[in-house]
Design a protein around this motif. Structure first.
Motif, PDB file in Angstrom:
ATOM      1  N   THR A 198      -4.528  -3.035  -5.268  1.00 38.49           N
ATOM      2  CA  THR A 198      -5.384  -1.865  -5.423  1.00 38.49           C
ATOM      3  C   THR A 198      -6.718  -2.051  -4.723  1.00 38.49           C
ATOM      4  OG1 THR A 198      -4.358  -1.585  -7.595  1.00 38.49           O
ATOM      5  CG2 THR A 198      -6.298  -0.252  -7.124  1.00 38.49           C
ATOM      6  N   ILE A 228       1.420   2.615  -3.564  1.00 34.37           N
ATOM      7  CA  ILE A 228       0.344   3.415  -4.161  1.00 34.37           C
ATOM      8  C   ILE A 228       0.351   4.819  -3.572  1.00 34.37           C
ATOM      9  CG2 ILE A 228      -2.147   3.560  -4.506  1.00 34.37           C
ATOM     10  CD1 ILE A 228      -2.282   0.561  -4.325  1.00 34.37           C
ATOM     11  N   ARG A 229       0.559   4.899  -2.261  1.00 40.00           N
ATOM     12  CA  ARG A 229       0.558   6.212  -1.615  1.00 40.00           C
ATOM     13  C   ARG A 229       1.735   7.058  -2.108  1.00 40.00           C
ATOM     14  NH1 ARG A 229       0.778   4.407   3.116  1.00 40.00           N
ATOM     15  NH2 ARG A 229      -1.458   4.076   3.346  1.00 40.00           N
ATOM     16  N   TYR A 289      -6.262  -1.672  -1.025  1.00 36.04           N
ATOM     17  CA  TYR A 289      -6.056  -0.268  -0.676  1.00 36.04           C
ATOM     18  C   TYR A 289      -7.377   0.493  -0.685  1.00 36.04           C
ATOM     19  CZ  TYR A 289      -3.887   4.334  -0.594  1.00 36.04           C
ATOM     20  OH  TYR A 289      -3.519   5.602  -0.243  1.00 36.04           O
ATOM     21  N   GLN A 290      -8.255   0.196  -1.643  1.00 34.54           N
ATOM     22  CA  GLN A 290      -9.568   0.832  -1.669  1.00 34.54           C
ATOM     23  C   GLN A 290     -10.372   0.468  -0.421  1.00 34.54           C
ATOM     24  OE1 GLN A 290     -11.202  -0.586  -5.355  1.00 34.54           O
ATOM     25  NE2 GLN A 290     -10.353   1.088  -6.561  1.00 34.54           N
ATOM     26  N   TYR A 314      -9.061   2.405   2.514  1.00 33.89           N
ATOM     27  CA  TYR A 314      -9.496   3.796   2.443  1.00 33.89           C
ATOM     28  C   TYR A 314     -10.945   3.929   2.902  1.00 33.89           C
ATOM     29  CZ  TYR A 314     -10.387   8.421   0.458  1.00 33.89           C
ATOM     30  OH  TYR A 314     -10.734   9.744   0.290  1.00 33.89           O
ATOM     31  N   ALA A 357       0.816  -1.214   0.000  1.00 34.64           N
ATOM     32  CA  ALA A 357       0.000   0.000   0.000  1.00 34.64           C
ATOM     33  C   ALA A 357       0.852   1.267   0.000  1.00 34.64           C
ATOM     34  CB  ALA A 357      -0.949  -0.005   1.198  1.00 34.64           C
ATOM     35  N   ARG A 413      -8.276   2.172  -9.534  1.00 33.99           N
ATOM     36  CA  ARG A 413      -7.489   1.372 -10.478  1.00 33.99           C
ATOM     37  C   ARG A 413      -7.656   1.875 -11.915  1.00 33.99           C
ATOM     38  NH1 ARG A 413      -4.584  -2.970 -11.166  1.00 33.99           N
ATOM     39  NH2 ARG A 413      -4.865  -4.247 -13.035  1.00 33.99           N
ATOM     40  N   GLY A 468      -7.020   5.150  -4.460  1.00 29.96           N
ATOM     41  CA  GLY A 468      -6.985   3.736  -4.821  1.00 29.96           C
ATOM     42  C   GLY A 468      -7.745   3.401  -6.075  1.00 29.96           C
TER      43      GLY A 468
END
Length: 213
Positions: A172, A24-25, A175-176, A179, A21, A105, A103
């Motif tokens: 992804t 992505i951040r 991560y969503q 969030y 994660a 995609r 997040g």
């Protein structure tokens, strides 16, 4: 001292950040940073284009640094067009960064394509800067290439991070979910605060009629 009312709702469970994660951040933050740098560069280019005719009029020796076959108004127009393209790229980078941080995609593939295009553009600029600079000496070539080499390295790093996220759909999705969990937990905290701290009744303006003598 009264106890706050018991809420039957339990706080949403927060899971640990999924492995990868931070990639992505970091990609989302880097998109914002590159967009901010591009925004600053576009504004500076537009500012230079605005004052260029007056600057050359006051200092005619500066005209030797520009192509002799182009009039000043044409150089100014080219600067404005170039600055507008940079500003548009800056806004696109920051918009992509916003959705990557959330997040999304769907935005990863456009971000990958944009990073590849800008990487090749900077690579061509680096080659051109070295070729032109070496004709004037090693010092100008080294000085000019530094301004292109740093953003080129950052865009290559951005491409690597975005590619890692794009090649791992589960990352992804996790991560969503993280969030969404963090957002639900924030809403739950706000509910609890409002229950434990109700708004105070308005003071003044009303009295008990039974107290009248």
């Amino acid at each position: 001292m009264t106890q706050p009312p018991f809420s039957p709702y339990q706080p949403p469970a927060l899971t640990l950040p999924p492995r990868g994660a931070p990639t992505i951040r970091r990609a989302g933050i880097l998109l914002f940073i590159l967009g901010g740098v591009a925004l600053l560069g576009g504004c500076c280019g537009a500012l230079v284009g605005g004052v260029l005719p007056r600057l050359i009029a006051e200092h005619p020796e500066l005209a030797a640094d520009f192509p002799h076959d182009l009039p000043v108004n044409q150089i100014q127009q080219n600067l404005f067009i170039h600055s507008a393209l940079i500003l548009a790229t800056a806004f696109i980078l920051m918009i992509f960064g916003f959705f990557v941080l959330r997040g999304s995609r769907r935005i990863l593939l456009p971000s990958l394509i944009l990073s590849v295009l800008l990487t090749f553009y900077l690579l061509l600029n680096l080659v051109g800067t070295l070729v032109i600079g070496l004709q004037q000496g090693p010092a100008p070539a080294l000085f000019g290439s530094c301004f292109v080499l740093i953003p080129l390295i950052l865009f290559i790093l951005l491409f690597v991070w975005l590619l890692q996220a794009y090649r791992n759909p589960t990352l992804t999705l996790n991560y969503q979910q993280q969030y969404a969990q963090a957002y639900q937990y924030y809403l739950w905290q706000q509910q609890q605060y409002q229950q434990q701290n109700p708004p105070a009744p308005p003071s003044g303006g009303s009295h008990d009629p039974t107290n009248l003598q």
